[in-house]
Design a protein around this motif. Structure first.
Motif, PDB file in Angstrom:
ATOM      1  N   UNK A  55       0.828  -1.201   0.000  1.00 62.53           N
ATOM      2  CA  UNK A  55       0.000   0.000   0.000  1.00 62.53           C
ATOM      3  C   UNK A  55       0.869   1.259   0.000  1.00 62.53           C
ATOM      4  N   UNK A  56       1.903   1.269   0.813  1.00 58.07           N
ATOM      5  CA  UNK A  56       2.807   2.417   0.846  1.00 58.07           C
ATOM      6  C   UNK A  56       3.482   2.629  -0.508  1.00 58.07           C
ATOM      7  N   UNK A  57       3.910   1.529  -1.136  1.00 55.27           N
ATOM      8  CA  UNK A  57       4.603   1.624  -2.418  1.00 55.27           C
ATOM      9  C   UNK A  57       3.692   2.191  -3.500  1.00 55.27           C
ATOM     10  N   UNK A  63       7.712   9.879  -0.753  1.00 55.75           N
ATOM     11  CA  UNK A  63       8.159   9.774   0.651  1.00 55.75           C
ATOM     12  C   UNK A  63       9.056   8.558   0.855  1.00 55.75           C
ATOM     13  N   UNK A  64      10.226   8.561   0.233  1.00 53.96           N
ATOM     14  CA  UNK A  64      11.112   7.405   0.350  1.00 53.96           C
ATOM     15  C   UNK A  64      11.615   7.217   1.783  1.00 53.96           C
ATOM     16  N   UNK A  65      11.866   8.303   2.492  1.00 55.56           N
ATOM     17  CA  UNK A  65      12.360   8.189   3.858  1.00 55.56           C
ATOM     18  C   UNK A  65      11.284   7.653   4.793  1.00 55.56           C
ATOM     19  N   UNK A  98       1.036  13.284   3.708  1.00 48.70           N
ATOM     20  CA  UNK A  98       0.752  11.872   3.933  1.00 48.70           C
ATOM     21  C   UNK A  98       0.881  11.394   5.366  1.00 48.70           C
ATOM     22  N   UNK A  99       1.049  12.285   6.308  1.00 53.22           N
ATOM     23  CA  UNK A  99       1.242  11.872   7.708  1.00 53.22           C
ATOM     24  C   UNK A  99       0.008  11.166   8.260  1.00 53.22           C
ATOM     25  N   UNK A 259      10.489  12.131   8.659  1.00 51.56           N
ATOM     26  CA  UNK A 259      10.212  13.336   7.863  1.00 51.56           C
ATOM     27  C   UNK A 259       9.375  13.034   6.620  1.00 51.56           C
ATOM     28  N   UNK A 260       8.430  13.917   6.341  1.00 56.51           N
ATOM     29  CA  UNK A 260       7.628  13.844   5.126  1.00 56.51           C
ATOM     30  C   UNK A 260       7.994  15.038   4.247  1.00 56.51           C
ATOM     31  N   UNK A 261       8.469  14.743   3.043  1.00 51.65           N
ATOM     32  CA  UNK A 261       8.976  15.772   2.152  1.00 51.65           C
ATOM     33  C   UNK A 261       7.837  16.486   1.432  1.00 51.65           C
TER      34      UNK A 261
END
Length: 321
Positions: A55-57, A63-65, A98-99, A259-261
């Protein structure tokens, strides 16, 4: 957006996630089978890491980090039969990055009942702590609530939203629950998960990403080490943040600062396509372009980052359909 791969639910929005109770129950059948052969299933704690990663992918843009940190820390924590302390994550970034979406996914993929699980507790300052003058009562109630629920189920998840708006001093009551020595009445409090969400540090993150873009470095090359010190300093210097003088940062009780970019135009496009798929609609370039054209971007010279991330995508799509 292409159709979701097998084993990954095509949920494109936080609201869509909340509304699929029947799909959630079906998704947990396989997880329940795994639990019969595992040793970490307590209460309705049913980790489904393949589903979470899928789901994240597919649905978390840019948001790779956050993806890497969340999955790595959760896997290690859930598979440890005797963790030394609760898992404590602090999510930081600009609005719409996306937090809240990630926190909802964690509830869904860790607990059979998702956000409706009796062992998932979501706190909002506007709803639960609206009056700063009642801080003493809030402290007493919050401590009692956490202690009582952890006694009932050590595998509990506590979500604290909008940390920037919490009454100062409230988080002090959490400090004893976050450390390595909190085992009371035979209950292992070290198996709990605490997640804190705030916009604090968002400006500092944005500045780092902007400098990376200006220097022609790849966004995916940004490391946690480039961001974490600035985020921590922003929190410590902000008297309106819930961690202000709580001792939580000072005593190093956070396991990860996540962190969310800031999102760029192609990330917002990804969110629009996800939302159209969630609505059961084919991608329509005129709708996608209309949403992008109606969105605002900053800074003024580069117009690089979305002011609202993907937060208003759903409402904008409804306007242009």
């Amino acid at each position: 957006m292409a159709a979701a791969t097998r084993g990954c639910w095509p949920w494109g929005s936080f609201l869509g996630l909340l509304g699929l109770a029947s799909a959630a129950a079906a998704a947990w059948d396989l997880a329940s089978l795994r639990c019969n052969f595992g040793d970490f299933c307590e209460c309705d704690f049913r980790p489904d890491f393949p589903g979470l990663e899928c789901d994240l992918a597919q649905h978390l843009a840019g948001q790779h980090l956050a993806k890497a940190l969340v999955v790595k820390t959760l896997k290690a924590f859930a598979r440890d039969p005797a963790p030394t302390k609760p898992l404590v994550l602090s999510l930081h970034g600009w609005t719409g990055t996306g937090k809240s979406y990630v926190s909802s996914l964690l509830a869904h993929y860790l607990f059979r009942g998702g956000l409706r699980s009796p062992h998932v507790h979501h706190f909002s300052p506007v709803i639960h702590f609206p009056h700063p003058g009642h801080i003493d009562r809030y402290k007493k109630d919050l401590k009692s609530w956490i202690q009582g629920n952890l006694t009932a189920c050590g595998r509990s998840l506590f979500l604290f939203d909008e940390m920037d708006k919490l009454p100062p001093g409230l988080m002090q009551v959490l400090r004893p629950f976050l450390g390595p020595s909190w085992v009371v009445y035979g209950t292992n409090y070290r198996k709990a998960i605490f997640i804190f969400i705030s916009n604090t540090g968002g400006e500092q993150i944005n500045q780092v990403v902007l400098e990376v873009w200006r220097s022609r470095r790849d966004r995916e090359d940004i490391s946690l080490q480039e961001l974490e010190p600035a985020i921590s300093r922003a929190v410590l210097d902000n008297p309106h943040h819930g961690f202000w003088r709580s001792g939580i940062l000072e005593e190093h009780l956070l396991d990860a600062v996540v962190p969310f970019l800031p999102l760029q135009r192609h990330h917002v496009r990804h969110c629009v396509l996800n939302e159209l798929a969630q609505l059961g609609l084919e991608p329509r370039e005129e709708v996608v372009q209309a949403v992008l054209d109606s969105s605002t971007f900053f800074p003024e010279d580069e117009l690089l980052f979305s002011s609202n991330g993907c937060k208003t995508v759903a409402s904008r799509i409804a306007f242009f359909l």
